[in-house]
Design a protein around this motif. Structure first.
Motif, PDB file in Angstrom:
ATOM      1  N   GLY A 155      30.303  -5.429  41.244  1.00  0.00           N
ATOM      2  CA  GLY A 155      29.261  -5.357  40.236  1.00  0.00           C
ATOM      3  C   GLY A 155      29.573  -6.126  38.973  1.00  0.00           C
ATOM      4  O   GLY A 155      28.917  -5.925  37.962  1.00  0.00           O
ATOM      5  N   THR A 156      30.548  -7.002  38.998  1.00  0.00           N
ATOM      6  CA  THR A 156      30.899  -7.764  37.797  1.00  0.00           C
ATOM      7  C   THR A 156      30.153  -9.091  37.782  1.00  0.00           C
ATOM      8  O   THR A 156      29.839  -9.653  38.833  1.00  0.00           O
ATOM      9  CB  THR A 156      32.408  -8.026  37.733  1.00  0.00           C
ATOM     10  N   PRO A 157      29.878  -9.619  36.608  1.00  0.00           N
ATOM     11  CA  PRO A 157      29.184 -10.900  36.519  1.00  0.00           C
ATOM     12  C   PRO A 157      29.945 -12.049  37.193  1.00  0.00           C
ATOM     13  O   PRO A 157      29.342 -12.925  37.808  1.00  0.00           O
ATOM     14  CB  PRO A 157      29.064 -11.148  35.016  1.00  0.00           C
ATOM     15  N   MET A 159      29.422 -15.454  44.146  1.00  0.00           N
ATOM     16  CA  MET A 159      28.535 -15.308  45.302  1.00  0.00           C
ATOM     17  C   MET A 159      27.380 -16.301  45.250  1.00  0.00           C
ATOM     18  O   MET A 159      26.993 -16.873  46.273  1.00  0.00           O
ATOM     19  CB  MET A 159      27.992 -13.880  45.382  1.00  0.00           C
ATOM     20  N   ILE A 160      26.822 -16.512  44.056  1.00  0.00           N
ATOM     21  CA  ILE A 160      25.718 -17.466  43.907  1.00  0.00           C
ATOM     22  C   ILE A 160      26.191 -18.868  44.259  1.00  0.00           C
ATOM     23  O   ILE A 160      25.532 -19.590  45.011  1.00  0.00           O
ATOM     24  CB  ILE A 160      25.135 -17.404  42.486  1.00  0.00           C
ATOM     25  N   VAL A 161      27.341 -19.261  43.703  1.00  0.00           N
ATOM     26  CA  VAL A 161      27.871 -20.597  43.972  1.00  0.00           C
ATOM     27  C   VAL A 161      28.150 -20.772  45.458  1.00  0.00           C
ATOM     28  O   VAL A 161      27.799 -21.806  46.058  1.00  0.00           O
ATOM     29  CB  VAL A 161      29.139 -20.860  43.130  1.00  0.00           C
ATOM     30  N   ALA A 162      28.763 -19.799  46.095  1.00  0.00           N
ATOM     31  CA  ALA A 162      29.083 -19.896  47.521  1.00  0.00           C
ATOM     32  C   ALA A 162      27.810 -19.980  48.365  1.00  0.00           C
ATOM     33  O   ALA A 162      27.737 -20.778  49.317  1.00  0.00           O
ATOM     34  CB  ALA A 162      29.924 -18.700  47.949  1.00  0.00           C
ATOM     35  N   ALA A 163      26.804 -19.203  48.021  1.00  0.00           N
ATOM     36  CA  ALA A 163      25.556 -19.228  48.787  1.00  0.00           C
ATOM     37  C   ALA A 163      24.822 -20.544  48.607  1.00  0.00           C
ATOM     38  O   ALA A 163      24.280 -21.104  49.573  1.00  0.00           O
ATOM     39  CB  ALA A 163      24.673 -18.057  48.378  1.00  0.00           C
ATOM     40  N   VAL A 164      24.796 -21.065  47.390  1.00  0.00           N
ATOM     41  CA  VAL A 164      24.144 -22.360  47.149  1.00  0.00           C
ATOM     42  C   VAL A 164      24.895 -23.463  47.889  1.00  0.00           C
ATOM     43  O   VAL A 164      24.289 -24.362  48.479  1.00  0.00           O
ATOM     44  CB  VAL A 164      24.040 -22.642  45.634  1.00  0.00           C
ATOM     45  N   TRP A 165      26.209 -23.390  47.877  1.00  0.00           N
ATOM     46  CA  TRP A 165      27.021 -24.381  48.585  1.00  0.00           C
ATOM     47  C   TRP A 165      26.712 -24.342  50.082  1.00  0.00           C
ATOM     48  O   TRP A 165      26.533 -25.375  50.724  1.00  0.00           O
ATOM     49  CB  TRP A 165      28.499 -24.106  48.349  1.00  0.00           C
ATOM     50  N   ALA A 166      26.632 -23.134  50.641  1.00  0.00           N
ATOM     51  CA  ALA A 166      26.319 -22.998  52.068  1.00  0.00           C
ATOM     52  C   ALA A 166      24.913 -23.498  52.366  1.00  0.00           C
ATOM     53  O   ALA A 166      24.672 -24.135  53.401  1.00  0.00           O
ATOM     54  CB  ALA A 166      26.469 -21.554  52.500  1.00  0.00           C
ATOM     55  N   ALA A 167      23.969 -23.230  51.473  1.00  0.00           N
ATOM     56  CA  ALA A 167      22.592 -23.670  51.686  1.00  0.00           C
ATOM     57  C   ALA A 167      22.471 -25.188  51.583  1.00  0.00           C
ATOM     58  O   ALA A 167      21.649 -25.802  52.269  1.00  0.00           O
ATOM     59  CB  ALA A 167      21.673 -22.997  50.678  1.00  0.00           C
ATOM     60  N   TRP A 179      20.284 -15.032  49.959  1.00  0.00           N
ATOM     61  CA  TRP A 179      21.451 -14.377  49.369  1.00  0.00           C
ATOM     62  C   TRP A 179      21.662 -14.834  47.922  1.00  0.00           C
ATOM     63  O   TRP A 179      21.927 -14.017  47.045  1.00  0.00           O
ATOM     64  CB  TRP A 179      22.684 -14.681  50.218  1.00  0.00           C
ATOM     65  N   ALA A 180      21.553 -16.141  47.688  1.00  0.00           N
ATOM     66  CA  ALA A 180      21.728 -16.675  46.334  1.00  0.00           C
ATOM     67  C   ALA A 180      20.663 -16.125  45.391  1.00  0.00           C
ATOM     68  O   ALA A 180      20.958 -15.761  44.244  1.00  0.00           O
ATOM     69  CB  ALA A 180      21.687 -18.199  46.359  1.00  0.00           C
ATOM     70  N   GLY A 181      19.429 -16.045  45.873  1.00  0.00           N
ATOM     71  CA  GLY A 181      18.352 -15.494  45.043  1.00  0.00           C
ATOM     72  C   GLY A 181      18.583 -14.033  44.706  1.00  0.00           C
ATOM     73  O   GLY A 181      18.397 -13.607  43.555  1.00  0.00           O
ATOM     74  N   GLY A 182      18.993 -13.264  45.693  1.00  0.00           N
ATOM     75  CA  GLY A 182      19.278 -11.847  45.441  1.00  0.00           C
ATOM     76  C   GLY A 182      20.431 -11.650  44.472  1.00  0.00           C
ATOM     77  O   GLY A 182      20.375 -10.792  43.586  1.00  0.00           O
ATOM     78  N   ALA A 183      21.477 -12.457  44.629  1.00  0.00           N
ATOM     79  CA  ALA A 183      22.622 -12.352  43.715  1.00  0.00           C
ATOM     80  C   ALA A 183      22.226 -12.768  42.300  1.00  0.00           C
ATOM     81  O   ALA A 183      22.681 -12.178  41.316  1.00  0.00           O
ATOM     82  CB  ALA A 183      23.780 -13.204  44.219  1.00  0.00           C
ATOM     83  N   VAL A 221      19.200 -12.496  40.921  1.00  0.00           N
ATOM     84  CA  VAL A 221      18.407 -11.393  40.356  1.00  0.00           C
ATOM     85  C   VAL A 221      19.321 -10.248  39.940  1.00  0.00           C
ATOM     86  O   VAL A 221      19.164  -9.668  38.852  1.00  0.00           O
ATOM     87  CB  VAL A 221      17.339 -10.920  41.370  1.00  0.00           C
ATOM     88  N   ASN A 222      20.293  -9.924  40.778  1.00  0.00           N
ATOM     89  CA  ASN A 222      21.238  -8.857  40.465  1.00  0.00           C
ATOM     90  C   ASN A 222      22.043  -9.189  39.204  1.00  0.00           C
ATOM     91  O   ASN A 222      22.288  -8.321  38.359  1.00  0.00           O
ATOM     92  CB  ASN A 222      22.173  -8.616  41.647  1.00  0.00           C
ATOM     93  N   LEU A 223      22.445 -10.453  39.060  1.00  0.00           N
ATOM     94  CA  LEU A 223      23.189 -10.875  37.875  1.00  0.00           C
ATOM     95  C   LEU A 223      22.348 -10.728  36.611  1.00  0.00           C
ATOM     96  O   LEU A 223      22.813 -10.211  35.592  1.00  0.00           O
ATOM     97  CB  LEU A 223      23.662 -12.320  38.033  1.00  0.00           C
ATOM     98  N   VAL A 224      21.102 -11.157  36.684  1.00  0.00           N
ATOM     99  CA  VAL A 224      20.218 -11.032  35.514  1.00  0.00           C
ATOM    100  C   VAL A 224      20.020  -9.565  35.147  1.00  0.00           C
ATOM    101  O   VAL A 224      20.099  -9.191  33.961  1.00  0.00           O
ATOM    102  CB  VAL A 224      18.866 -11.731  35.787  1.00  0.00           C
ATOM    103  N   LEU A 225      19.762  -8.728  36.143  1.00  0.00           N
ATOM    104  CA  LEU A 225      19.577  -7.296  35.869  1.00  0.00           C
ATOM    105  C   LEU A 225      20.831  -6.665  35.270  1.00  0.00           C
ATOM    106  O   LEU A 225      20.746  -5.841  34.350  1.00  0.00           O
ATOM    107  CB  LEU A 225      19.183  -6.559  37.146  1.00  0.00           C
ATOM    108  N   LEU A 226      21.990  -7.054  35.770  1.00  0.00           N
ATOM    109  CA  LEU A 226      23.253  -6.536  35.248  1.00  0.00           C
ATOM    110  C   LEU A 226      23.440  -6.921  33.788  1.00  0.00           C
ATOM    111  O   LEU A 226      23.798  -6.085  32.946  1.00  0.00           O
ATOM    112  CB  LEU A 226      24.425  -7.047  36.081  1.00  0.00           C
ATOM    113  N   LEU A 227      23.174  -8.176  33.463  1.00  0.00           N
ATOM    114  CA  LEU A 227      23.357  -8.630  32.083  1.00  0.00           C
ATOM    115  C   LEU A 227      22.348  -7.986  31.135  1.00  0.00           C
ATOM    116  O   LEU A 227      22.693  -7.619  30.011  1.00  0.00           O
ATOM    117  CB  LEU A 227      23.264 -10.159  32.020  1.00  0.00           C
ATOM    118  N   VAL A 228      21.113  -7.811  31.596  1.00  0.00           N
ATOM    119  CA  VAL A 228      20.100  -7.140  30.770  1.00  0.00           C
ATOM    120  C   VAL A 228      20.494  -5.687  30.536  1.00  0.00           C
ATOM    121  O   VAL A 228      20.399  -5.173  29.413  1.00  0.00           O
ATOM    122  CB  VAL A 228      18.712  -7.241  31.437  1.00  0.00           C
TER     123      VAL A 228
END
Length: 96
Positions: free
Chosen positions: A9-11, A17-25, A41-45, A47-54
């Motif tokens: 749950g850390t930023p 995860m976002i970087v790895a998913a974008v790289w795979a895509a 996966w990248a989109g979900g991560a 959204v989760n990052l934005v929600l966590l920071l907010v």
């Protein structure tokens, strides 16, 4: 006492995860279905990052507001105590 947070749950972990998913895509060697799943996966991560920071920012603001309210209440209580002491001193001086 605050709850112990999982490293998932850390930023930083979410950003990795976002970087790895974008790289795979973006990889041309990845199968098309895996590329689509990596995008999801990248989109979900993201959204989760934005929600966590907010959520963190909202919690910090709430804590700062609570601290300010506590300081205001303490100042008001100290002011009330000082006023009561001054009134008692004035009453004592009037009795003399």
């Amino acid at each position: 006492m605050s709850e112990k947070q999982s490293y998932l749950g850390t930023p930083t972990t979410l950003a990795v995860m976002i970087v790895a998913a974008v790289w795979a895509a973006a990889s041309s060697g990845t199968a098309p279905y895996a590329r689509v799943l990596a995008c999801v996966w990248a989109g979900g991560a993201a959204v989760n990052l934005v929600l966590l920071l907010v959520r963190r920012r909202r919690d910090q603001r709430a804590a700062a507001q609570a601290a300010a309210d506590g300081a205001d209440a303490k100042t008001a209580a100290d002011g009330a105590d000082a006023k009561a002491a001054a009134d008692a001193k004035a009453a004592a001086d009037a009795d003399r």
